[in-house]
Design an enzyme around this catalytic site. Sequence first.
Site, PDB file in Angstrom:
ATOM      1  CB  CYS A  33      -0.904   0.013   1.226  1.00  0.00           C
ATOM      2  SG  CYS A  33       0.096  -0.024   2.725  1.00  0.00           S
ATOM      3  CG  ASP A  35      -0.010   3.001   4.399  1.00  0.00           C
ATOM      4  OD1 ASP A  35      -0.122   3.885   3.538  1.00  0.00           O
ATOM      5  OD2 ASP A  35      -0.981   2.454   4.933  1.00  0.00           O
ATOM      6  CB  CYS A  58      -4.300   1.882   7.298  1.00  0.00           C
ATOM      7  SG  CYS A  58      -3.613   0.325   7.855  1.00  0.00           S
ATOM      8  CB  CYS A 102      -1.647  -3.242   8.249  1.00  0.00           C
ATOM      9  SG  CYS A 102      -2.871  -3.075   6.951  1.00  0.00           S
TER      10      CYS A 102
HETATM   11 FE1  FES Z   1      -1.124   0.282   4.452  1.00  0.00          FE
HETATM   12 FE2  FES Z   1      -2.483  -0.852   6.309  1.00  0.00          FE
HETATM   13  S1  FES Z   1      -3.210  -0.242   4.382  1.00  0.00           S
HETATM   14  S2  FES Z   1      -0.373  -0.458   6.300  1.00  0.00           S
END
Ligand code: FES
Length: 131
Positions: A33, A35, A58, A102
């Site tokens: 994602c 992140d 998230c 995640c």
């Molecule tokens: Fe990216 Fe959870 S959607 S760490």
Amino acid sequence: MYSEKVMDHFSNPRNVGEIEDASGVGTVGNAKCGDIMRIFLKIENDVIVDVKFKTFGCGAAIATSSMATEMVKGKTVEEALKITNQAVAEALDGLPPVKMHCSLLAEEALKAAIEDYQKKQQAQKEAAQAD
Ligand code: FES
């Protein structure tokens, strides 16, 4: 969808912030994602005496980061290396399957911070030997 513990650690994350003179810092990105999480460790005599994190991610990433920092505080480096993302997710009473990736952020950032610490230790040892 989320357990009470996940909601608690998401709404009130523990150990958020930075450590200025950290013994080790690890930054990782989640391939799925994009992140990002950064973890700071303060280590004395191979024991993690303080830990802080910053997560650009998230809610599940924030909750797992928060729980992971709680789990490693006071542990030795060796013990901390054994903590898996499954163990962190279990401590939060589970995560929805689509959110398991995640929880990898916390495990990987922790390992990266410990590696950074170990590299610095090695460099210090070599510098001391060269004297
Ligand atoms: Fe990216 Fe959870 S959607 S760490």
